[in-house]
Design a protein around this motif. Sequence first.
Motif, short mmCIF file in Angstrom:
data_model
loop_
_atom_site.label_atom_id
_atom_site.label_comp_id
_atom_site.label_asym_id
_atom_site.label_seq_id
_atom_site.Cartn_x
_atom_site.Cartn_y
_atom_site.Cartn_z
N CYS A 41 4.64 11.04 -12.92
CA CYS A 41 3.48 10.84 -12.07
C CYS A 41 3.98 10.21 -10.76
CB CYS A 41 2.50 9.91 -12.78
SG CYS A 41 0.97 9.68 -11.90
N THR A 99 3.17 8.69 -6.63
CA THR A 99 2.16 8.05 -5.79
C THR A 99 2.55 8.20 -4.32
OG1 THR A 99 1.75 6.44 -7.54
CG2 THR A 99 0.95 5.87 -5.34
N GLU A 121 -1.59 2.31 -0.77
CA GLU A 121 -1.45 3.33 -1.81
C GLU A 121 -2.55 4.35 -1.60
OE1 GLU A 121 -0.97 1.35 -5.63
OE2 GLU A 121 -1.52 3.23 -6.62
N SER A 125 -2.33 9.18 -6.54
CA SER A 125 -1.27 9.58 -7.47
C SER A 125 -1.61 10.96 -8.03
CB SER A 125 -1.15 8.58 -8.62
OG SER A 125 -0.80 7.32 -8.11
N GLN A 161 5.22 6.63 -9.93
CA GLN A 161 4.14 5.69 -10.16
C GLN A 161 4.69 4.39 -10.77
OE1 GLN A 161 1.05 6.59 -13.09
NE2 GLN A 161 -0.46 6.12 -11.52
#
Length: 182
Positions: A8, A10, A28, A31, A62
């Motif tokens: 995963c 981000t 951020e 994701s 992530q």
Amino acid sequence: IKHPLQNCWTLWYYENDRTQTWEKNQKEIVSFQTVEDFWSLYNHVKPASELRQGTDYSLFKQGIKPMWEDGANKRGGRWLISLDKKQRNNELDRYWLDIILCLIGEAFEHSDEVCGAVVNIRQKGDKIGVWTSDASNSAAVVEIGKKLKERLNIPPRTTLGYEIHKDTIDKTGSVSKYSYTV
Ligand code: M7G
């Protein structure tokens, strides 16, 4: 059913707001962990070449912050691709996309060592860094550097250098010391 990625990832965006700390300016965004979600994100955000000067995109696994201080980065470093001004128009977006595809497609033998990548949009010349976790793992660092150079079609006469984050932090002036080159 969507096609899962091995990790995963981000996406982060940095904007240079002088009233805030560097760390607070790292935002951020989102994701994703499938091929389809990557492309819808990619098609939705501005290409790097259209960002304002002083901004960054970062794409990290992530759980890893795009910062030297993160536990996954603190013993690591980056392969640095320094672009000259005219490369913003013809090379920057292609390099950034090819790097993202190498990351999310786990293109390296030592993909476990990869933390993420950063593109810095700067007046003095844009930069792309591919961050790895352990600067002392020379086999992994060199393999990743060679593969990057090959996948981006960077001509053999152009040398890529690897900087240890600790050295970047301690760096005085603009002299950079590369620990590895390919
Ligand atoms: P840069 O944005 O990587 O490159 O670093 P630039 O010089 O081309 O703009 C600029 C400054 O941002 C550094 O001197 C630090 O003050 C700050 N900075 C950059 N990074 C990657 C970090 C980081 O990982 N942690 C912290 N605390 N500050 C950073």
